[in-house]
Motif scaffolding. Structure first.
Motif, PDB file in Angstrom:
ATOM      1  N   ILE A 184      41.051-220.701 102.455  1.00  0.00           N
ATOM      2  CA  ILE A 184      42.212-219.552 102.600  1.00  0.00           C
ATOM      3  C   ILE A 184      42.003-219.271 103.884  1.00  0.00           C
ATOM      4  O   ILE A 184      41.038-219.043 104.607  1.00  0.00           O
ATOM      5  N   GLN A 185      43.128-219.451 104.635  1.00  0.00           N
ATOM      6  CA  GLN A 185      43.336-219.374 106.146  1.00  0.00           C
ATOM      7  C   GLN A 185      44.420-218.262 106.381  1.00  0.00           C
ATOM      8  O   GLN A 185      45.486-218.288 105.947  1.00  0.00           O
TER       9      GLN A 185
ATOM     10  N   LEU B   2      51.195-211.283 101.129  1.00  0.00           N
ATOM     11  CA  LEU B   2      51.543-212.368 100.116  1.00  0.00           C
ATOM     12  C   LEU B   2      50.392-213.101  99.680  1.00  0.00           C
ATOM     13  O   LEU B   2      50.405-213.746  98.608  1.00  0.00           O
ATOM     14  N   LEU B   3      49.307-213.225 100.512  1.00  0.00           N
ATOM     15  CA  LEU B   3      48.041-213.925  99.827  1.00  0.00           C
ATOM     16  C   LEU B   3      47.526-212.923  98.850  1.00  0.00           C
ATOM     17  O   LEU B   3      46.938-213.503  97.642  1.00  0.00           O
ATOM     18  N   ARG B   4      47.544-211.731  98.869  1.00  0.00           N
ATOM     19  CA  ARG B   4      46.949-210.764  98.067  1.00  0.00           C
ATOM     20  C   ARG B   4      47.830-210.877  96.790  1.00  0.00           C
ATOM     21  O   ARG B   4      47.128-211.112  95.589  1.00  0.00           O
ATOM     22  N   GLU B   5      49.078-211.079  96.812  1.00  0.00           N
ATOM     23  CA  GLU B   5      49.925-211.293  95.500  1.00  0.00           C
ATOM     24  C   GLU B   5      49.468-212.882  94.875  1.00  0.00           C
ATOM     25  O   GLU B   5      49.293-212.932  93.645  1.00  0.00           O
ATOM     26  N   TRP B   6      49.357-213.802  95.897  1.00  0.00           N
ATOM     27  CA  TRP B   6      49.035-215.033  95.339  1.00  0.00           C
ATOM     28  C   TRP B   6      47.645-215.029  94.637  1.00  0.00           C
ATOM     29  O   TRP B   6      47.656-215.513  93.413  1.00  0.00           O
ATOM     30  N   GLN B   7      46.736-214.261  95.057  1.00  0.00           N
ATOM     31  CA  GLN B   7      45.322-214.062  94.638  1.00  0.00           C
ATOM     32  C   GLN B   7      45.678-213.344  93.162  1.00  0.00           C
ATOM     33  O   GLN B   7      45.048-213.877  92.155  1.00  0.00           O
ATOM     34  N   ASP B   8      46.377-212.145  93.089  1.00  0.00           N
ATOM     35  CA  ASP B   8      46.400-211.641  91.576  1.00  0.00           C
ATOM     36  C   ASP B   8      46.950-212.619  90.612  1.00  0.00           C
ATOM     37  O   ASP B   8      46.572-212.516  89.455  1.00  0.00           O
ATOM     38  N   LEU B   9      48.115-213.363  91.018  1.00  0.00           N
ATOM     39  CA  LEU B   9      48.985-214.046  90.011  1.00  0.00           C
ATOM     40  C   LEU B   9      48.300-215.416  89.826  1.00  0.00           C
ATOM     41  O   LEU B   9      48.338-216.108  88.471  1.00  0.00           O
TER      42      LEU B   9
ATOM     43  N   ASP C  49      51.936-223.557 103.344  1.00  0.00           N
ATOM     44  CA  ASP C  49      52.287-222.352 104.037  1.00  0.00           C
ATOM     45  C   ASP C  49      53.035-221.450 103.087  1.00  0.00           C
ATOM     46  O   ASP C  49      54.302-221.500 102.745  1.00  0.00           O
ATOM     47  N   LEU C  50      52.374-220.354 102.605  1.00  0.00           N
ATOM     48  CA  LEU C  50      52.725-219.632 101.374  1.00  0.00           C
ATOM     49  C   LEU C  50      54.037-218.720 102.076  1.00  0.00           C
ATOM     50  O   LEU C  50      55.121-218.680 101.135  1.00  0.00           O
ATOM     51  N   TYR C  51      53.872-218.278 103.421  1.00  0.00           N
ATOM     52  CA  TYR C  51      55.402-217.381 103.608  1.00  0.00           C
ATOM     53  C   TYR C  51      56.376-218.279 103.908  1.00  0.00           C
ATOM     54  O   TYR C  51      57.485-217.744 103.552  1.00  0.00           O
ATOM     55  N   GLU C  52      56.281-219.701 104.156  1.00  0.00           N
ATOM     56  CA  GLU C  52      57.570-220.416 104.257  1.00  0.00           C
ATOM     57  C   GLU C  52      57.807-220.657 102.648  1.00  0.00           C
ATOM     58  O   GLU C  52      59.118-221.030 102.614  1.00  0.00           O
ATOM     59  N   THR C  53      56.922-220.982 101.890  1.00  0.00           N
ATOM     60  CA  THR C  53      57.211-221.358 100.681  1.00  0.00           C
ATOM     61  C   THR C  53      57.897-220.112  99.851  1.00  0.00           C
ATOM     62  O   THR C  53      58.804-220.630  98.705  1.00  0.00           O
ATOM     63  N   TYR C  54      57.421-219.225 100.046  1.00  0.00           N
ATOM     64  CA  TYR C  54      57.921-217.992  99.101  1.00  0.00           C
ATOM     65  C   TYR C  54      58.362-216.741 100.200  1.00  0.00           C
ATOM     66  O   TYR C  54      57.798-215.877  99.940  1.00  0.00           O
ATOM     67  N   PRO C  55      59.560-217.005 100.655  1.00  0.00           N
ATOM     68  CA  PRO C  55      59.883-215.937 101.702  1.00  0.00           C
ATOM     69  C   PRO C  55      60.201-214.583 100.708  1.00  0.00           C
ATOM     70  O   PRO C  55      60.334-213.421 101.334  1.00  0.00           O
ATOM     71  N   ASP C  56      60.537-214.877  99.457  1.00  0.00           N
ATOM     72  CA  ASP C  56      60.935-213.904  98.569  1.00  0.00           C
ATOM     73  C   ASP C  56      60.037-213.253  98.032  1.00  0.00           C
ATOM     74  O   ASP C  56      60.156-212.537  96.875  1.00  0.00           O
TER      75      ASP C  56
ATOM     76  N   LEU D  65      43.185-228.327 100.537  1.00  0.00           N
ATOM     77  CA  LEU D  65      44.208-227.628 100.287  1.00  0.00           C
ATOM     78  C   LEU D  65      44.059-226.425 101.139  1.00  0.00           C
ATOM     79  O   LEU D  65      43.118-225.442 100.897  1.00  0.00           O
ATOM     80  N   ILE D  66      44.939-226.316 102.264  1.00  0.00           N
ATOM     81  CA  ILE D  66      44.778-225.074 103.164  1.00  0.00           C
ATOM     82  C   ILE D  66      46.009-224.137 102.697  1.00  0.00           C
ATOM     83  O   ILE D  66      47.048-224.200 102.789  1.00  0.00           O
ATOM     84  N   VAL D  67      45.380-222.952 101.806  1.00  0.00           N
ATOM     85  CA  VAL D  67      46.384-222.035 101.408  1.00  0.00           C
ATOM     86  C   VAL D  67      46.543-221.084 102.612  1.00  0.00           C
ATOM     87  O   VAL D  67      45.727-220.125 103.177  1.00  0.00           O
ATOM     88  N   TYR D  68      47.638-221.103 103.270  1.00  0.00           N
ATOM     89  CA  TYR D  68      47.746-220.520 104.729  1.00  0.00           C
ATOM     90  C   TYR D  68      48.864-219.312 104.350  1.00  0.00           C
ATOM     91  O   TYR D  68      49.773-219.536 103.978  1.00  0.00           O
ATOM     92  N   ALA D  69      48.284-218.397 104.889  1.00  0.00           N
ATOM     93  CA  ALA D  69      49.293-216.869 104.855  1.00  0.00           C
ATOM     94  C   ALA D  69      49.412-216.047 106.166  1.00  0.00           C
ATOM     95  O   ALA D  69      48.375-215.570 106.535  1.00  0.00           O
ATOM     96  N   HIS D  70      50.463-216.487 106.846  1.00  0.00           N
ATOM     97  CA  HIS D  70      50.563-215.946 108.139  1.00  0.00           C
ATOM     98  C   HIS D  70      52.182-215.482 108.286  1.00  0.00           C
ATOM     99  O   HIS D  70      53.161-216.325 108.166  1.00  0.00           O
ATOM    100  N   PRO D  71      52.260-214.116 108.268  1.00  0.00           N
ATOM    101  CA  PRO D  71      53.785-213.572 108.038  1.00  0.00           C
ATOM    102  C   PRO D  71      54.664-214.102 109.309  1.00  0.00           C
ATOM    103  O   PRO D  71      55.799-213.955 109.291  1.00  0.00           O
ATOM    104  N   ALA D  72      54.004-214.462 110.414  1.00  0.00           N
ATOM    105  CA  ALA D  72      54.665-214.732 111.602  1.00  0.00           C
ATOM    106  C   ALA D  72      54.246-215.971 112.474  1.00  0.00           C
ATOM    107  O   ALA D  72      53.947-216.012 113.612  1.00  0.00           O
ATOM    108  N   HIS D  73      54.178-216.964 111.551  1.00  0.00           N
ATOM    109  CA  HIS D  73      53.763-218.291 112.202  1.00  0.00           C
ATOM    110  C   HIS D  73      54.108-218.871 113.277  1.00  0.00           C
ATOM    111  O   HIS D  73      53.767-219.266 114.394  1.00  0.00           O
ATOM    112  N   GLN D  74      55.731-218.477 113.623  1.00  0.00           N
ATOM    113  CA  GLN D  74      56.405-218.890 114.640  1.00  0.00           C
ATOM    114  C   GLN D  74      55.575-218.258 115.975  1.00  0.00           C
ATOM    115  O   GLN D  74      55.914-218.806 116.967  1.00  0.00           O
TER     116      GLN D  74
END
Ligand code: FMN
Length: 182
Positions: free
Chosen positions: A63-64, A75-82, A36-43, A5-14
């Motif tokens: 973790i990429q 968002l990855l930091r938030e993911w890690q905490d929660l 893609d964390l930013y795609e899955t959880y934009p909020d 599972l690639i947990v991918y966190a890029h705020p501007a993948h585009q």
């Protein structure tokens, strides 16, 4: 066959060049899920139960992310905490991820020589990320050597292509290793 599972966190993948090149090189692998964390959880509202279930389904957690301010994107930091919470990822006899592999992949904008005692960044990139080995230790994850790309937006195409090749072969070899242990 083991899965990743690639947990991918890029705020501007585009606008990504480096991470995009890496992910493109493994897009044909059926046992690799790019999450893609930013795609899955934009909020930024992370579904903790869904994330925890997803991690359990895979053998290797990748973790990429790009390096942002000598750190991981927010968002990855938030993911890690929660997601890596007490009673799930750590706690007495509650290490549900124990024995899985963990591989950190990161891209930096600055050239490699800047990450040294004499460079402007004063220390190796790994010094800024000492929390990753601690996280692996606390969660009983088997951490693989970190994969780093420097000067991400400006490397030669050929150099980036070689890096993507190495990334793919490292990923495949970790999956093979995990399959053999299963
Ligand atoms: C807000 C922000 C902070 C950044 N901080 C760093 C940093 O601390 N160190 C560094 O080497 N690069 C830094 N960069 C550069 C990115 O890491 C680099 O552009 C990225 O890793 C290249 O990968 P990509 O093509 O997939 O976006 C930063 C970029 C942004 C937008």
């Amino acid at each position: 066959m083991a899965s990743a599972l690639i947990v991918y966190a890029h705020p501007a993948h585009q606008r990504s060049r480096a991470n995009r090149a890496l992910l493109d090189r493994i897009s044909d692998l059926h046992n690799v899920t790019v999450h893609d964390l930013y795609e899955t959880y934009p909020d930024f509202f992370i579904d903790v139960e869904a994330e925890q279930a997803l991690l359990l389904e895979h053998d290797l957690i990748v973790i990429q992310h790009p390096v942002y301010w000598y750190n991981m994107p927010a968002l990855l930091r938030e993911w890690q905490d929660l997601v890596l919470e007490y009673g799930y990822a750590y706690g007495r006899q509650q290490q549900k991820l124990a024995g899985k592999g963990m591989w950190v992949v990161m891209t930096a904008g600055a050239p490699e020589h800047t990450y040294s005692e004499t460079g402007v960044n004063e220390r190796p990139l790994s010094d800024y990320f000492l929390h990753y080995p601690r996280m692996a230790n606390v969660c009983h994850l088997d951490m693989k050597p970190t994969f780093e790309i420097y000067h991400g937006r400006h490397t030669e195409d050929a150099t980036l292509g070689d890096a993507a090749e190495q990334y793919r072969s490292r990923l495949l070899s970790y999956l093979k290793e995990l399959s053999n242990h299963a």
